[in-house]
Scaffold this active site. Sequence first.
Site, short mmCIF file in Angstrom:
data_model
loop_
_atom_site.label_atom_id
_atom_site.label_comp_id
_atom_site.label_asym_id
_atom_site.label_seq_id
_atom_site.Cartn_x
_atom_site.Cartn_y
_atom_site.Cartn_z
N LYS A 114 1.91 12.73 -2.82
CA LYS A 114 2.60 13.42 -1.73
C LYS A 114 2.97 14.85 -2.09
O LYS A 114 2.95 15.74 -1.24
CB LYS A 114 3.86 12.64 -1.33
CG LYS A 114 3.55 11.33 -0.62
CD LYS A 114 4.81 10.70 -0.06
CE LYS A 114 4.47 9.46 0.76
NZ LYS A 114 5.67 8.84 1.37
N LYS A 198 -6.36 6.67 4.80
CA LYS A 198 -5.42 5.75 5.44
C LYS A 198 -5.04 6.27 6.82
O LYS A 198 -4.88 7.47 7.03
CB LYS A 198 -4.16 5.61 4.57
CG LYS A 198 -3.22 4.51 5.01
CD LYS A 198 -2.06 4.37 4.03
CE LYS A 198 -1.10 3.28 4.47
NZ LYS A 198 0.05 3.14 3.56
N LYS A 201 0.01 9.19 10.86
CA LYS A 201 0.52 9.97 11.98
C LYS A 201 0.42 11.47 11.73
O LYS A 201 0.54 12.27 12.66
CB LYS A 201 1.96 9.60 12.29
CG LYS A 201 2.90 9.62 11.10
CD LYS A 201 4.26 9.07 11.49
CE LYS A 201 5.11 8.73 10.30
NZ LYS A 201 4.69 7.50 9.63
#
Length: 333
Positions: A114, A198, A201
């Site tokens: 991340k 994956k 959103k």
Amino acid sequence: MKKKIFSGVQPTGNLHLGNYLGAIKNFVDLNNDIQNECIFCVVDLHAITVSQNPKDLKSNIHETVATFVASGIDPKKSIIFNQSQVSAHSEAAWILSCVARMGWLNRMTQFKEKAGKDKEKASIGLYSYPVLMAADILLYDSTHVPVGDDQKQHLELCRDIAQKFNNDYKIENFFIVPEPLIKKEFSRIMSLKDGLKKMSKSEVSDLSRINLTDDKDQIINKIKKAKTDTLPLPSKIEELDKRPEAKNLIGIYSSLMNNTLQKTIDEFAGKNFSEFKEKLSEIVVNEINPISLKIKELLDDKVFLEKILKDGYEKANEIASKKIKKIHEIVGF
């Protein structure tokens, strides 16, 4: 003995089919099992590890609660609450961060993914949030935690923290060391545009995901345009490893039908994708469209959603407050 189950979902908006099949659908099954005591948390403290618009965050909290209820979680059977309202979570996270070791956190691969290349600019919260996750779980004497592949490592850290606290303060089993609940069948849902990514959103194209608020026509259109390859559907499960888009669509079908991957392959082997997509659209619409309609209905009743959160807060706070009081006594506060 009943299983005490804890899990949380970040209120970051646009919950999608990946969230539903990877977590929420399982939550509903756990909620319906009388052998379980379930706590489902809207983890807004985790959400602010990256920048959030305050108005959107409030709206997304309501949407997450609405999604829980619309999907079939009964707030009378399970506790649904908002993490930030129970101050014990933040307090326990600090105490446990004094137990956790830097080396443990340095091994967390999700932070590296991340934060990316510029990890020096990442927030401390993003780095240490697995400790807050441990606090969430341990405050409620949780015996089991449903986790996907991306959270296994964080649950291992939670177990390490619980064991170290118990050992450091010489209090056996004060913190229950929780066990993972891992779905054995397919649960990792990938992008409809790229079978190696994956479903997310944050991806730019809305065609990459099926949102839980999508209507019937949107769902059909997205599945119709989902990326595939030129070959017929496979006849052997081993062939899926080299065909990520086929594996993803077959996995979605299998998850919704509660089939094994092999059973789905046996049903559609040798058939073309147009025929398969038609059947897939039908079952996705049947599962998701009623949820979408119910979410929209619930979002118009903010009083009802706030009552769920208020009732959940009172129950969760009663449990967590007792645990944090005992932690104070053990630590010497």
